[in-house]
Design a protein around this motif. Structure first.
Motif, PDB file in Angstrom:
ATOM      1  N   ASN A  69       0.820  -1.207   0.000  1.00 17.04           N
ATOM      2  CA  ASN A  69       0.000   0.000   0.000  1.00 17.04           C
ATOM      3  C   ASN A  69       0.856   1.261   0.000  1.00 17.04           C
ATOM      4  O   ASN A  69       0.570   2.231  -0.709  1.00 17.04           O
ATOM      5  N   VAL A  70       1.919   1.233   0.802  1.00 15.63           N
ATOM      6  CA  VAL A  70       2.828   2.381   0.847  1.00 15.63           C
ATOM      7  C   VAL A  70       3.477   2.586  -0.514  1.00 15.63           C
ATOM      8  O   VAL A  70       3.613   3.715  -1.005  1.00 15.63           O
ATOM      9  N   LEU A  71       3.870   1.483  -1.147  1.00  8.97           N
ATOM     10  CA  LEU A  71       4.480   1.559  -2.463  1.00  8.97           C
ATOM     11  C   LEU A  71       3.507   2.127  -3.481  1.00  8.97           C
ATOM     12  O   LEU A  71       3.876   2.966  -4.323  1.00  8.97           O
ATOM     13  N   GLN A  72       2.260   1.683  -3.423  1.00  7.68           N
ATOM     14  CA  GLN A  72       1.250   2.201  -4.345  1.00  7.68           C
ATOM     15  C   GLN A  72       1.118   3.709  -4.235  1.00  7.68           C
ATOM     16  O   GLN A  72       1.043   4.419  -5.250  1.00  7.68           O
ATOM     17  N   PHE A  73       1.099   4.222  -3.008  1.00  2.00           N
ATOM     18  CA  PHE A  73       0.959   5.661  -2.808  1.00  2.00           C
ATOM     19  C   PHE A  73       2.230   6.412  -3.187  1.00  2.00           C
ATOM     20  O   PHE A  73       2.167   7.534  -3.690  1.00  2.00           O
ATOM     21  N   ALA A  74       3.382   5.803  -2.972  1.00  2.00           N
ATOM     22  CA  ALA A  74       4.653   6.455  -3.317  1.00  2.00           C
ATOM     23  C   ALA A  74       4.746   6.699  -4.820  1.00  2.00           C
ATOM     24  O   ALA A  74       5.173   7.770  -5.266  1.00  2.00           O
ATOM     25  N   VAL A  75       4.345   5.717  -5.615  1.00  2.00           N
ATOM     26  CA  VAL A  75       4.418   5.855  -7.069  1.00  2.00           C
ATOM     27  C   VAL A  75       3.146   6.488  -7.626  1.00  2.00           C
ATOM     28  O   VAL A  75       3.204   7.419  -8.440  1.00  2.00           O
ATOM     29  N   GLY A  76       1.988   6.007  -7.184  1.00  5.41           N
ATOM     30  CA  GLY A  76       0.719   6.500  -7.711  1.00  5.41           C
ATOM     31  C   GLY A  76       0.490   7.972  -7.461  1.00  5.41           C
ATOM     32  O   GLY A  76       0.094   8.716  -8.366  1.00  5.41           O
ATOM     33  N   SER A  77       0.734   8.427  -6.233  1.00  4.33           N
ATOM     34  CA  SER A  77       0.512   9.842  -5.919  1.00  4.33           C
ATOM     35  C   SER A  77       1.519  10.731  -6.632  1.00  4.33           C
ATOM     36  O   SER A  77       1.215  11.869  -7.001  1.00  4.33           O
ATOM     37  N   TYR A  78       2.742  10.219  -6.843  1.00  4.06           N
ATOM     38  CA  TYR A  78       3.752  10.976  -7.595  1.00  4.06           C
ATOM     39  C   TYR A  78       3.254  11.239  -9.018  1.00  4.06           C
ATOM     40  O   TYR A  78       3.336  12.360  -9.526  1.00  4.06           O
ATOM     41  N   MET A  79       2.701  10.204  -9.656  1.00  6.46           N
ATOM     42  CA  MET A  79       2.239  10.354 -11.029  1.00  6.46           C
ATOM     43  C   MET A  79       0.961  11.178 -11.102  1.00  6.46           C
ATOM     44  O   MET A  79       0.779  11.979 -12.016  1.00  6.46           O
ATOM     45  N   LEU A  80       0.093  10.993 -10.123  1.00 10.49           N
ATOM     46  CA  LEU A  80      -1.168  11.737 -10.113  1.00 10.49           C
ATOM     47  C   LEU A  80      -0.948  13.213  -9.802  1.00 10.49           C
ATOM     48  O   LEU A  80      -1.425  14.094 -10.530  1.00 10.49           O
ATOM     49  N   ILE A  81      -0.220  13.481  -8.717  1.00 16.24           N
ATOM     50  CA  ILE A  81      -0.079  14.865  -8.240  1.00 16.24           C
ATOM     51  C   ILE A  81       1.042  15.620  -8.942  1.00 16.24           C
ATOM     52  O   ILE A  81       0.829  16.717  -9.470  1.00 16.24           O
ATOM     53  N   TYR A  82       2.246  15.019  -8.962  1.00 12.58           N
ATOM     54  CA  TYR A  82       3.370  15.751  -9.543  1.00 12.58           C
ATOM     55  C   TYR A  82       3.304  15.803 -11.071  1.00 12.58           C
ATOM     56  O   TYR A  82       3.305  16.878 -11.674  1.00 12.58           O
TER      57      TYR A  82
END
Length: 274
Positions: free
Chosen positions: A57-70
């Motif tokens: 889950n942490v990994l998903q947010f580390a990569v997913g939020s980077y692509m979504l937000i940044y």
């Protein structure tokens, strides 16, 4: 030692891509971008192999939020499928085109639908919901994802055909609105079908790219039939309804494995492996 092989392989793969794109495109962003994603994936997989709770889950947010937000919001890049069609039509081999080529068209030849299990910004939220294993048989509405796939293409072609102005503005807001709709629909389907991954099975248009290459994936869950006792635990915990007991590439829902390894963790005889 074996537990380090896959994380190291993933890290090296992304570093090769990062350095190659940096040198060929003369843009240091690609070095940072793919090094970050590759490092996150490698660290996350390593922690998962060590049974660290919530590591995926942490990994998903580390990569997913980077692509979504940044990448998506701050850098104003449409990383959804309409963004891929848009940049492809413009002949711009950057951003979404490179992302799709590596993660969703060619990459699955190596790691199947691993992106869905470890980096998808939609699934990172859906996987937090309570229905980790579907309670009902799969619905026969998978055709919807093909309709969404076609509509995304028609949407972009229509923008160019009618010479719509402010295309960058439109693509940015289609990314924002599209993601909001994806989350709303994904959460609604989760509770309607009691299945966290209902959106992935019936709506997500990206699977049209993922499924063909995933059939030939190098990394896949295999079963040592001599050790398997056919207890069915792996089948009961699989969020994508994959028949992992069968080693054939034609096994039930073979192209939908997201490499979450829940089946491997639950196997009492450890007959399942990569």
């Amino acid at each position: 030692m074996r537990k380090y092989v896959i994380p190291l392989f993933i890290w090296l793969l992304f570093e090769i891509v990062a350095i190659t794109l940096w040198l060929t495109m003369d843009n240091v962003f690609y070095l940072f971008n793919f090094s970050y994603i590759g490092s996150c994936l490698a660290i996350g997989l390593l922690l998962y192999s060590k049974k660290v709770k919530y590591s995926r889950n942490v990994l998903q947010f580390a990569v997913g939020s980077y692509m979504l937000i940044y990448l998506g919001i701050i850098s104003n890049e449409n990383m959804q499928i309409e963004g891929f069609w848009y940049y492809l039509y413009l002949g711009v081999f950057e951003a979404a085109v490179i992302h799709y080529a590596i993660a969703k068209i060619l990459g699955p030849l190596l790691f199947g639908r691993g992106w869905c299990g470890y980096a998808c910004w939609t699934a990172m939220v859906l996987d937090l919901l309570p229905y980790k294993r579907p309670e009902f048989p799969r619905k026969k509405i998978g055709f919807i994802r093909y309709l969404v796939f076609i509509l995304s293409f028609i949407f972009v072609i229509g923008l160019f055909a009618f010479q719509v102005s402010k295309l960058e503005y439109i693509m940015f807001y289609s990314f924002i609105i599209g993601n909001i709709l994806y989350y709303i629909i994904g959460i609604a389907l989760t509770f309607a079908f009691k299945d966290n991954r209902a959106f992935c099975k019936y709506i997500c248009p990206i699977t049209v790219f993922l499924k063909p290459a995933s059939y030939f994936s190098l990394l896949r869950v295999k079963n040592n039939v001599d050790e398997c006792i056919n207890c069915g635990k792996c089948l009961r915990v699989c969020p994508m309804d994959v028949n992992v007991i069968d080693n054939s590439r034609k096994r039930r829902n073979a192209t939908e494995c997201i490499l979450c390894f829940r089946c491997v963790d639950e196997c009492p005889t450890k007959s399942l492996h990569i």
